[in-house]
Scaffold this motif. Structure first.
Motif, PDB file in Angstrom:
ATOM      1  N   SER A   1      -6.099  -4.759  -5.308  1.00  0.00           N
ATOM      2  CA  SER A   1      -7.000  -5.409  -4.359  1.00  0.00           C
ATOM      3  C   SER A   1      -6.402  -6.734  -3.888  1.00  0.00           C
ATOM      4  O   SER A   1      -5.730  -7.418  -4.650  1.00  0.00           O
ATOM      5  CB  SER A   1      -8.322  -5.683  -5.066  1.00  0.00           C
ATOM      6  OG  SER A   1      -9.152  -6.456  -4.229  1.00  0.00           O
TER       7      SER A   1
ATOM      8  N   GLU B   1     -14.027   3.162  -3.201  1.00  0.00           N
ATOM      9  CA  GLU B   1     -13.169   2.101  -3.728  1.00  0.00           C
ATOM     10  C   GLU B   1     -11.766   2.632  -3.999  1.00  0.00           C
ATOM     11  O   GLU B   1     -11.599   3.795  -4.407  1.00  0.00           O
ATOM     12  CB  GLU B   1     -13.794   1.522  -5.019  1.00  0.00           C
ATOM     13  CG  GLU B   1     -12.944   0.507  -5.756  1.00  0.00           C
ATOM     14  CD  GLU B   1     -12.483  -0.686  -4.910  1.00  0.00           C
ATOM     15  OE1 GLU B   1     -12.406  -0.596  -3.660  1.00  0.00           O
ATOM     16  OE2 GLU B   1     -12.154  -1.718  -5.499  1.00  0.00           O
TER      17      GLU B   1
ATOM     18  N   ASP C   1       2.838  -7.009   6.183  1.00  0.00           N
ATOM     19  CA  ASP C   1       3.293  -8.387   5.967  1.00  0.00           C
ATOM     20  C   ASP C   1       4.474  -8.416   5.004  1.00  0.00           C
ATOM     21  O   ASP C   1       4.440  -9.098   3.983  1.00  0.00           O
ATOM     22  CB  ASP C   1       2.139  -9.250   5.432  1.00  0.00           C
ATOM     23  CG  ASP C   1       1.204  -9.692   6.551  1.00  0.00           C
ATOM     24  OD1 ASP C   1       1.499  -9.400   7.715  1.00  0.00           O
ATOM     25  OD2 ASP C   1       0.192 -10.342   6.256  1.00  0.00           O
TER      26      ASP C   1
ATOM     27  N   ASP D   1      -6.118   1.711   2.006  1.00  0.00           N
ATOM     28  CA  ASP D   1      -6.183   2.095   0.588  1.00  0.00           C
ATOM     29  C   ASP D   1      -7.054   3.310   0.291  1.00  0.00           C
ATOM     30  O   ASP D   1      -7.376   3.570  -0.863  1.00  0.00           O
ATOM     31  CB  ASP D   1      -6.674   0.900  -0.246  1.00  0.00           C
ATOM     32  CG  ASP D   1      -8.030   0.399   0.219  1.00  0.00           C
ATOM     33  OD1 ASP D   1      -8.562   0.959   1.187  1.00  0.00           O
ATOM     34  OD2 ASP D   1      -8.541  -0.561  -0.388  1.00  0.00           O
TER      35      ASP D   1
ATOM     36  N   GLU E   1       0.836  -1.214   0.000  1.00  0.00           N
ATOM     37  CA  GLU E   1       0.000   0.000   0.000  1.00  0.00           C
ATOM     38  C   GLU E   1       0.870   1.263   0.000  1.00  0.00           C
ATOM     39  O   GLU E   1       0.504   2.283   0.576  1.00  0.00           O
ATOM     40  CB  GLU E   1      -0.949   0.008   1.207  1.00  0.00           C
ATOM     41  CG  GLU E   1      -1.871  -1.181   1.323  1.00  0.00           C
ATOM     42  CD  GLU E   1      -2.970  -1.231   0.241  1.00  0.00           C
ATOM     43  OE1 GLU E   1      -2.990  -0.364  -0.660  1.00  0.00           O
ATOM     44  OE2 GLU E   1      -3.795  -2.162   0.312  1.00  0.00           O
TER      45      GLU E   1
ATOM     46  N   TYR F   1     -11.313 -11.896   5.018  1.00  0.00           N
ATOM     47  CA  TYR F   1     -12.320 -10.950   5.509  1.00  0.00           C
ATOM     48  C   TYR F   1     -13.331 -11.608   6.432  1.00  0.00           C
ATOM     49  O   TYR F   1     -14.095 -10.921   7.111  1.00  0.00           O
ATOM     50  CB  TYR F   1     -13.001 -10.241   4.336  1.00  0.00           C
ATOM     51  CG  TYR F   1     -11.956  -9.520   3.505  1.00  0.00           C
ATOM     52  CD1 TYR F   1     -11.158  -8.559   4.090  1.00  0.00           C
ATOM     53  CD2 TYR F   1     -11.724  -9.861   2.190  1.00  0.00           C
ATOM     54  CE1 TYR F   1     -10.149  -7.953   3.385  1.00  0.00           C
ATOM     55  CE2 TYR F   1     -10.713  -9.248   1.465  1.00  0.00           C
ATOM     56  CZ  TYR F   1      -9.933  -8.295   2.067  1.00  0.00           C
ATOM     57  OH  TYR F   1      -8.922  -7.701   1.369  1.00  0.00           O
TER      58      TYR F   1
HETATM   59  N1  LIG Z   1      -0.935  -7.129   6.657  1.00  0.00           N
HETATM   60  C1  LIG Z   1      -1.823  -7.508   5.738  1.00  0.00           C
HETATM   61  N2  LIG Z   1      -2.708  -6.624   5.249  1.00  0.00           N
HETATM   62  C2  LIG Z   1      -3.595  -7.052   4.320  1.00  0.00           C
HETATM   63  C3  LIG Z   1      -3.628  -8.384   3.834  1.00  0.00           C
HETATM   64  N3  LIG Z   1      -4.641  -8.484   2.929  1.00  0.00           N
HETATM   65  C4  LIG Z   1      -5.202  -7.261   2.845  1.00  0.00           C
HETATM   66  N4  LIG Z   1      -4.573  -6.390   3.669  1.00  0.00           N
HETATM   67  C5  LIG Z   1      -4.886  -4.981   3.905  1.00  0.00           C
HETATM   68  O1  LIG Z   1      -6.234  -4.936   4.356  1.00  0.00           O
HETATM   69  C6  LIG Z   1      -6.884  -3.789   3.837  1.00  0.00           C
HETATM   70  C7  LIG Z   1      -8.097  -4.236   3.016  1.00  0.00           C
HETATM   71  O2  LIG Z   1      -7.650  -4.956   1.863  1.00  0.00           O
HETATM   72  P1  LIG Z   1      -8.150  -4.618   0.375  1.00  0.00           P
HETATM   73  O3  LIG Z   1      -7.285  -5.295  -0.621  1.00  0.00           O
HETATM   74  O4  LIG Z   1      -8.295  -3.137   0.233  1.00  0.00           O
HETATM   75  O5  LIG Z   1      -9.530  -5.333   0.376  1.00  0.00           O
HETATM   76  P2  LIG Z   1     -10.865  -4.816  -0.194  1.00  0.00           P
HETATM   77  O6  LIG Z   1     -11.079  -3.413   0.300  1.00  0.00           O
HETATM   78  O7  LIG Z   1     -11.894  -5.828   0.099  1.00  0.00           O
HETATM   79  O8  LIG Z   1     -10.574  -4.833  -1.746  1.00  0.00           O
HETATM   80  P3  LIG Z   1     -10.690  -3.597  -2.743  1.00  0.00           P
HETATM   81  O9  LIG Z   1     -12.118  -3.167  -2.697  1.00  0.00           O
HETATM   82  O10 LIG Z   1     -10.358  -4.128  -4.056  1.00  0.00           O
HETATM   83  O11 LIG Z   1      -9.746  -2.555  -2.242  1.00  0.00           O
HETATM   84  C8  LIG Z   1      -5.846  -3.041   3.013  1.00  0.00           C
HETATM   85  O12 LIG Z   1      -5.241  -2.066   3.824  1.00  0.00           O
HETATM   86  C9  LIG Z   1      -4.836  -4.136   2.657  1.00  0.00           C
HETATM   87  O13 LIG Z   1      -3.542  -3.653   2.390  1.00  0.00           O
HETATM   88  C10 LIG Z   1      -2.656  -9.300   4.369  1.00  0.00           C
HETATM   89  O14 LIG Z   1      -2.606 -10.482   4.016  1.00  0.00           O
HETATM   90  N5  LIG Z   1      -1.804  -8.819   5.312  1.00  0.00           N
END
Ligand SMILES: Nc1nc2c(ncn2[C@@H]2O[C@H](COP(=O)(O)OP(=O)(O)OP(=O)(O)O)[C@@H](O)[C@H]2O)c(=O)[nH]1
Ligand SMILES: [Mg+2]
Length: 243
Positions: free
Chosen positions: A209, A203, A37, A91, A14, A177
């Motif tokens: 993502s 978004e 991570d 994000d 990020e 999630y």
């Molecule tokens: N440390 C860590 N952070 C994670 C991991 N997976 C997701 N994140 C973080 O969790 C938050 C939510 O993840 P997103 O990828 O934005 O998921 P989302 O909002 O459902 O997907 P989008 O709508 O596409 O953004 C973000 O800050 C990610 O960087 C992981 O495996 N480890």
């Protein structure tokens, strides 16, 4: 606003959005802990080099999903004298103005959930497919687990630390999630007072993502399994998550 609030932000790649978010959060009276991570894009280094006053980074090793990331953050801060823990995405999807709004509500509740699917809540630029998946996920979990809430997968929340201390967080095993669903299932089973407040979800405009098929399958299988267990042992959760 209380001095004793910490914001936990899980990150994986990020680097495009994290500094702007930290700068905005720095307008509030909060400490910030980023749980990274080992992002290949150098998210953690970027933060370290910026030498922010009230910001630290936990390197959580390899990518294991938001569940283990959040739990490692919670475990590290739970005994440091904070009153409230805020959780949010890195994000840009969660607005700092909504964080402020939730913090104002948080003194009256053990959990305040930021909710997209209620009057006053809104999503911007989210595909119809993702909206459907989010609404369906909450509907399915609500029905299966008898959780009377409108947005069970939202990541913007505020938890009361004293209440978290009463819950066996080791028992929470969800990786993706589904973690958000399991936290509410666990805290609700222990009698938490929970409020939902409308939020605006934007978004991501940058970065990738982390949503994937395996995350959806994990949630579907775990929720279905929990639903089955509830049929045979309605009180199982109460015992499972008690400390
Ligand atoms: N440390 C860590 N952070 C994670 C991991 N997976 C997701 N994140 C973080 O969790 C938050 C939510 O993840 P997103 O990828 O934005 O998921 P989302 O909002 O459902 O997907 P989008 O709508 O596409 O953004 C973000 O800050 C990610 O960087 C992981 O495996 N480890
Ligand atoms: Mg996102």
């Amino acid at each position: 606003m209380t001095h004793r609030t910490v914001v936990l932000i899980p990150t994986f790649n990020e680097s495009n959005s994290i500094l702007a978010l930290i700068q905005e959060l720095n307008q509030l009276n909060v400490d910030i802990i980023v749980i990274d991570d080992d992002s290949p894009d150098g998210t953690a280094d970027l933060i370290d080099k910026s030498h922010f006053d009230r910001v630290s980074v936990i390197n959580n090793g390899s990518k294991n999903g938001i569940g283990p990331a959040y739990l490692s953050g919670i475990n590290q801060v739970i005994s440091r004298g904070y009153e409230k823990i805020v959780t949010m995405d890195a994000d840009g999807s969660h607005l700092v103005s909504d964080v402020e709004k939730l913090i104002l509500k948080s003194s009256h509740f053990d959990v305040v959930m930021g909710t997209r699917w209620m009057p006053g809540g809104e999503v911007f630029n989210w595909s119809i497919n993702r909206q459907f998946l989010s609404k369906f996920g909450t509907w399915y979990a609500r029905k299966c687990l008898a959780l009377p809430f409108k947005d069970l997968t939202s990541g913007l929340r505020i938890y009361d630390v004293e209440f978290l201390k009463k819950v066996d967080l080791e028992a929470i095993r969800s990786n993706g999630y589904c973690f958000q669903i399991e936290m509410i299932k666990a805290l609700y089973s222990q009698g938490a007072t929970i409020s939902e407040e409308p939020i605006h979800f934007v978004e991501r405009r940058t970065g990738e993502s982390k949503m994937s098929g395996s995350i959806v399958i994990e949630a579907f299988l775990r929720v279905s399994w929990w639903a089955l267990k509830r049929r045979f042992k309605p009180n199982a959760d109460k015992l499972h998550y008690v400390k």
